[in-house]
Design an enzyme around this catalytic site. Structure first.
Site, PDB file in Angstrom:
ATOM      1  N   SER A 198      14.883  21.250 -16.453  1.00  0.00           N
ATOM      2  CA  SER A 198      13.766  22.147 -16.724  1.00  0.00           C
ATOM      3  C   SER A 198      14.274  23.352 -17.497  1.00  0.00           C
ATOM      4  O   SER A 198      15.408  23.792 -17.304  1.00  0.00           O
ATOM      5  CB  SER A 198      13.161  22.582 -15.383  1.00  0.00           C
ATOM      6  OG  SER A 198      12.488  23.812 -15.520  1.00  0.00           O
ATOM      7  N   GLU A 245       9.342   8.398 -17.004  1.00  0.00           N
ATOM      8  CA  GLU A 245       7.962   8.886 -17.126  1.00  0.00           C
ATOM      9  C   GLU A 245       7.387   8.534 -18.495  1.00  0.00           C
ATOM     10  O   GLU A 245       6.211   8.222 -18.639  1.00  0.00           O
ATOM     11  CB  GLU A 245       7.909  10.388 -16.889  1.00  0.00           C
ATOM     12  CG  GLU A 245       8.228  10.766 -15.450  1.00  0.00           C
ATOM     13  CD  GLU A 245       8.351  12.273 -15.294  1.00  0.00           C
ATOM     14  OE1 GLU A 245       7.391  12.894 -14.846  1.00  0.00           O
ATOM     15  OE2 GLU A 245       9.421  12.815 -15.629  1.00  0.00           O
ATOM     16  N   LYS A 291      16.641  21.325 -11.576  1.00  0.00           N
ATOM     17  CA  LYS A 291      15.839  20.115 -11.778  1.00  0.00           C
ATOM     18  C   LYS A 291      16.599  19.006 -12.494  1.00  0.00           C
ATOM     19  O   LYS A 291      17.322  19.230 -13.458  1.00  0.00           O
ATOM     20  CB  LYS A 291      14.569  20.436 -12.583  1.00  0.00           C
ATOM     21  CG  LYS A 291      13.518  21.203 -11.823  1.00  0.00           C
ATOM     22  CD  LYS A 291      13.062  20.551 -10.531  1.00  0.00           C
ATOM     23  CE  LYS A 291      12.265  19.291 -10.755  1.00  0.00           C
ATOM     24  NZ  LYS A 291      10.937  19.575 -11.350  1.00  0.00           N
ATOM     25  N   HIS A 297       0.844  -1.218   0.000  1.00  0.00           N
ATOM     26  CA  HIS A 297       0.000   0.000   0.000  1.00  0.00           C
ATOM     27  C   HIS A 297       0.871   1.256   0.000  1.00  0.00           C
ATOM     28  O   HIS A 297       0.433   2.309   0.466  1.00  0.00           O
ATOM     29  CB  HIS A 297      -0.941   0.037   1.210  1.00  0.00           C
ATOM     30  CG  HIS A 297      -1.637  -1.256   1.468  1.00  0.00           C
ATOM     31  ND1 HIS A 297      -2.863  -1.562   0.946  1.00  0.00           N
ATOM     32  CD2 HIS A 297      -1.248  -2.347   2.179  1.00  0.00           C
ATOM     33  CE1 HIS A 297      -3.227  -2.774   1.326  1.00  0.00           C
ATOM     34  NE2 HIS A 297      -2.256  -3.282   2.065  1.00  0.00           N
TER      35      HIS A 297
END
Ligand code: ARG
Length: 458
Positions: free
Chosen positions: A276, A289, A282, A155
């Site tokens: 970024s 992704e 970043k 979980h």
């Protein structure tokens, strides 16, 4: 100039020509189509339907065309609808009148089914090899980090300590099943449909078993109608690809979470991250992704094929043309996802200090406390209740479980004694899980060795 229009008074309009054409997608199956034709010509020669000289002429032309294609110089023209008519017309330019013999006892219906089977068999072999590469990377990364202990999650909540390598091995198992699914569907893909004609076979003395053998198929079709209309193999390929992609997405998601500052369990090298345009600090896991993001389109192609098949009456239907682009796209996308994931697994750095610290959270040993009581003769449910009470007491008193005095433990079970504090050791906890397939170092190390051997056999 439109093709196959001798029986018509009107030519197709440009709009309809473009609409019915499959030339764009077919660009990917040119080699399969030519290989099929080469075998077909061999069969025509054996059957006496073309002379040896004609066969040689046809084969020379087809080989020249294949060479052109492999050099990127054979671009299909939508005016000729599809790969089959493009090849035939180009062949005519190359070898003249003998090109008219190529389609003897053949229809584009059995031809396109053949092309797609050859294409899928070829791509499946590539994908199986890429899955094996990924498994190899998972094993190597597991072996290199065999001592790394981390929290295991259920979980997405901390559950019990385990080995990082155990997680790597869990994905080796996942991808074994995926490889198996491609292998299973291959059995039904390796069926030659050539010789089925448009749907009833042929009145000419053809030998479909010759083409099947020449193209290395394991089986020959059993029914000419089924041979031209069966696209189950595409659906099965897409299902195997979809599930593989879903698994890659799960792994990507796991790694994305692990590389956050909040978890800090792994780091990706610079060459696997992007930045970024605005925030200079970043370091984003975009490749992961995108592995996750491409899954939707891959699964979508499976759904597309199933729904295309759903409405079809018996026999060949042009709708089947729409099963090609998805299969072609998915084979490319899945291969790319597998390559990127292999690089990610090879390149990631495990932050073992962080993982051990997280795995040493005293609450992760609550189950070990239960097993401690069970080994002292307490019934499991009673032990579970006692430890649950200890956990609640520790939380209420803002004291880590490992720092509660033994007198507090004894309030809930008399069997607790000073040895209880030995339980709070993540490495010991992991190494106590020696049951079958458990996370003890020896178990995991043996499992990784066996997995490596399995890969060598594959
Ligand atoms: N291009 C078609 C396909 O991809 C094959 C041609 C069959 N056409 C036909 N009119 N029978 O399925």
């Amino acid at each position: 100039m439109k093709v196959l229009r001798k029986a018509f008074k009107q030519q197709l309009s440009d709009v309809v020509t473009e609409f019915v054409a499959s030339a764009k997608a077919d660009q990917a199956i040119v080699e399969a189509d030519i290989n099929g034709s080469l075998a077909h010509v061999e069969m025509l020669k054996k059957s006496g339907l073309v002379t040896p000289a004609q066969a040689e002429n046809l084969q020379t032309g087809l080989n020249a065309l294949k060479e052109k294609y492999l050099k990127g110089l054979f671009i299909l023209d939508a005016q000729y609808e599809d790969v089959h008519m493009n090849v035939e017309s180009k062949l005519a330019e190359l070898i003249g009148a003998d090109a008219k013999l190529l389609h003897t006892a053949r229809s584009r219906n059995d031809q396109v089914a053949l092309d797609m089977r050859l294409f899928i068999l070829d791509k499946t072999a590539d994908i199986e090899a890429l899955i094996a590469d990924l498994q190899n990377a998972l094993i190597q990364t597991g072996v290199q980090n065999i001592d790394v202990v981390m929290p295991g999650y259920t979980h997405l909540q901390r559950a019990q300590p385990l080995l990082f390598a155990h997680v790597m091995h869990s994905y080796v198992e996942v991808f074994n099943r995926d490889k198996g699914r491609f292998g299973d569907s291959n059995k039904r893909t390796s069926v030659s449909p050539l010789g089925a004609g448009a749907l009833v076979g042929s009145g000419l003395a053809i030998m479909p078993e010759v083409t099947a053998a020449a193209l290395d198929f394991d089986h020959l079709f059993g029914n000419s109608i089924d041979a031209v209309s069966d696209r189950d193999f595409i659906a099965e390929f897409l299902f195997a690809a979809s599930l593989t992609s879903v698994h890659l997405s799960q792994l990507a998601e796991t790694l994305i979470i692990w590389c956050t500052k909040e978890f800090g369990f792994i780091q990706f090298p610079d060459d696997l991250t992007t930045t970024s345009s605005l925030m200079p600090q970043k370091k984003n896991p975009d490749p992961m992704e995108l592995v996750r993001g491409k899954t939707g389109a891959i699964v979508g192609e499976l759904v597309n094929v199933l729904i295309t098949l759903k409405g079809l009456p018996v026999g060949y239907n042009r709708d089947l043309q729409e099963t090609k682009p998805g299969a072609i796209k998915v084979s490319d996308e899945l291969a790319a996802c597998l390559k990127v994931m292999t690089l990610a697994i090879k390149g990631l750095k495990v932050m073992s200090v962080n993982t051990l610290e997280a795995a040493s959270d005293p609450e992760l040993f609550a189950t070990d406390l239960v097993e401690y009581l069970v080994t002292k003769g307490v019934a499991f449910r009673a032990a579970h209740d006692a430890v649950a009470c200890v956990v609640q007491y520790a939380r209420d008193n803002y004291t880590p479980l490992s720092q509660l005095p033994i007198s507090d433990y004894k309030k809930y079970a008399a069997e607790f004694d000073d040895t209880v504090y030995k339980v709070f050791d993540a490495v010991n906890s992991v190494n106590s899980k020696t049951s079958h397939g458990g996370t003890a170092t020896q178990q995991v190390s043996d499992a990784l060795k066996r997995a490596l051997l399995d890969l060598a056999v594959f």
